[in-house]
Design an enzyme around this catalytic site. Structure first.
Site, PDB file in Angstrom:
ATOM      1  N   LYS A  73     -10.887   5.092 -18.320  1.00  0.00           N
ATOM      2  CA  LYS A  73     -10.079   4.010 -17.745  1.00  0.00           C
ATOM      3  C   LYS A  73     -10.801   2.668 -17.802  1.00  0.00           C
ATOM      4  CE  LYS A  73      -7.459   6.927 -14.516  1.00  0.00           C
ATOM      5  NZ  LYS A  73      -7.167   7.211 -13.098  1.00  0.00           N
ATOM      6  N   ARG A 110       3.123   7.587  -3.754  1.00  0.00           N
ATOM      7  CA  ARG A 110       3.868   6.351  -3.564  1.00  0.00           C
ATOM      8  C   ARG A 110       5.247   6.382  -4.201  1.00  0.00           C
ATOM      9  NH1 ARG A 110       0.016   2.530  -6.302  1.00  0.00           N
ATOM     10  NH2 ARG A 110       0.199   4.397  -7.580  1.00  0.00           N
ATOM     11  N   SER A 161      -4.637   0.026  -6.993  1.00  0.00           N
ATOM     12  CA  SER A 161      -5.849  -0.671  -7.431  1.00  0.00           C
ATOM     13  C   SER A 161      -5.532  -1.644  -8.563  1.00  0.00           C
ATOM     14  CB  SER A 161      -6.899   0.337  -7.896  1.00  0.00           C
ATOM     15  OG  SER A 161      -7.359   1.105  -6.810  1.00  0.00           O
ATOM     16  N   HIS A 175      -5.348   3.344   0.114  1.00  0.00           N
ATOM     17  CA  HIS A 175      -6.279   4.480   0.065  1.00  0.00           C
ATOM     18  C   HIS A 175      -6.844   4.760   1.455  1.00  0.00           C
ATOM     19  CE1 HIS A 175      -7.154   3.213  -4.340  1.00  0.00           C
ATOM     20  NE2 HIS A 175      -6.361   4.267  -4.356  1.00  0.00           N
TER      21      HIS A 175
END
Lengths: 158, 158, 158, 158, 158, 158
Positions: free
Chosen positions: B41, B90, B128, B17
């Protein structure tokens, strides 16, 4: 007579689903929209609500009927006398999952054929989960869901 | 003046990030790092903790500011006067999801442009969730997260 | 001043390319559209024709300039003083190839940043090769290419 | 009456193509197998040979007819009165290309619906180009092509 | 001596897993099947049950041993003296995830090599989650799981 | 004794190929690097040149031998007594193609196992075609190819 099953969780039915159902209804004699119970997905709307919204949304299509089911897709297809399953395809992740499920269903019952219709570009990004997220954040749902679904979502997130 | 929004859940902020934020801060005049509440989440860190860690990690970047938000991304972008959204890319799964969200946001507000920066190879595998998993299993987080995040993760999983 | 390079073979320039160039021209101060010689692709239009068509198609955009190049992309970017490369992204195959080229360019020159803009749904299927194929089969090119390109294609395949 | 077009270059027709054609022939009243001239692909077999092999391979299917075409797919579909196009899907690369072509064809003529049938696992790896490569290296083609195609390939590479 | 780790959650072990383990057992001297605790996945079967089913299913393979683990994969590989990790690959989503995990593990310990074996077509669609879903809906599991797993699934969903 | 085949066109051999060969040479007793004639690809280097460059590049690896072949991969594997094929994997497009070829080879000879090694991030973008393109445009090949290949490329494009 050709009878086709359009299965899904429809939590809730979107403009993208309606597009697939409408186009499928022009390919075969009769469409059964099968609303899967899908308890593991902890749906926002109850099975009864999802069936009711799908019925309201498709009421203008004379050869479309909406029914709930809570068994294997191939078993439900047999029960209702459908030998075709119609699925909408949007993106890669869809494709992979649908590929696996189609291969599985083919293994379970080779008499049932699965056909795919690609979503047109304007519905490509649309999914029930995105619709739920927009509604949860009180965003504008114009063009994403039928009117009855918009009202139901607004009531849920009031 | 060009002001860009770099949105995410940042649970927690990683070296990947930071790489995206740093590179983006060289492309525009001002960056707002928007930390989404994302209650669905069930984040490991609270919104306040995630904002605090992101602020600590970016404090050396003079044109970067960190703010929480709990509305639609396009609504937050409008509120803060950002007409650019910057996302890191990504892998394929990222791409598909980002493609859908970008098409959706474009539909909701065509004045907001989304641009993508690809992660360099060394951060390509970093997320993460992977960082949380390594921390949970007491693995070595060297090079994966800023120092303040490492300390916070060790405290969480002590 | 931010100067960005939008590279491509542009054989010929399409409505999708124009969309990317137009949107990019609102993000930076100046855009150089770089037309790659690409002799290995055996282009339908000569380098001169491709540059001329791109100039005609972008003449309404004041901060856009069109130039040919026949060296490595990063070398051309350095020559023209551009530290940003802008690419349009359509589909998975694009993404993979662009991912490889971006990683390569990053290796060759880390001072040049590549950013991506996703094509809106209506241009997602559009490419120079599809446009050439439609023209070759005398199909309707309405909405796919600028007017000058339509004329040039019709002349080629008359 | 439902008439569907199954288009392809069929250079040559494989067991995978036959599987798609056979299954499609059970979904609609009549199938036209459209053999595209595809001069840009420099086919191994001439258009006449490809049509003859496809006719021989499908002769047991009473509602299947084989015809050559050298115009846009949607134009040919209109000419023969087909409002359905059937394509087989194997892998990701297929999917992306087919997605683009379907979106394009939908743009060119919204009255023509494209449906996809997934190849069963045993044909998933099969393509005309792989068959040509095996034949060229004198490998065993058992189960990959109809008998008439095997003979034609052996004659070509004798 | 080459000792390889075949890791997974095995909730429960399927015919596809067995195929990978069997083929891997012919490539190296000894295989350790590592059953990850994976508490975050809330497995259907307890760690003890998953280990017991994997042991029963692999008992005919003399060079295969089954062990549970609840640490990082590279740490477990070191502990058991394995310098090879073997993974089965099915589809794109697998590939992306495995690509990320392999890059991560390579970063954590470069002495451990990860090799991949592709599932044969007939197991390509098979996963523990699909098997659990079929069992939950009382579908036919013939050919999808070893006999001991079928009995265990029937007992769970009786 | 385990003997493995690492096949490819190697036009020319790159640092990424060498990484795969080196790592594979630590997994088995003997490696045969098989250089495919691949006349259809119109290679830049002749088969003899490609074999010579691969031999020079791998001369420090005692258990690696380089041989040309112009038959089906499975036939060559049988001839040299290799029952393992090792392939490097970089990206999605690779994966799909390799998936098809592996399924095909498995169909042709089930006694030959194909295993895959993922390229480390720094070689992920590297391919023979990218190397040829850089060389053609007189770019810097540092770190992309062995020294002997750099000299050969410079001679080709002098």
């Amino acid at each position: 007579m050709k009878r086709a099953l359009v299965p899904g969780t429809f939590d809730p039915i979107t403009a993208g689903h309606l597009d697939v159902i409408t186009r499928a209804s022009q390919l075969v004699d009769e469409i059964i929209v099968g609303v899967a119970a899908s308890p593991k997905k902890s749906p926002l709307f109850s099975l009864e609500e999802r069936v009711a919204l799908a019925r309201e949304a498709t009421k203008a299509l004379p050869n479309v009927r909406v029914e709930p089911f809570d068994c294997l897709l191939v078993v439900f297809a047999e029960e209702i006398g459908a030998n075709i399953v119609v699925k909408g395809l949007r993106a890669i992740t869809d494709f992979e999952y649908e590929f696996q499920m189609t291969a599985l269903n083919y293994q379970l019952n080779q008499a049932i054929e699965t056909i795919f219709i690609m979503s047109p570009p304007q519905y490509m990004y649309l999914s029930s989960s995105i619709v739920r997220e927009i509604a949860c954040l009180h965003g504008d749902m114009d063009g994403f869901v039928p009117e009855c679904v918009r009202a139901a979502l607004e009531a849920k997130f009031a």
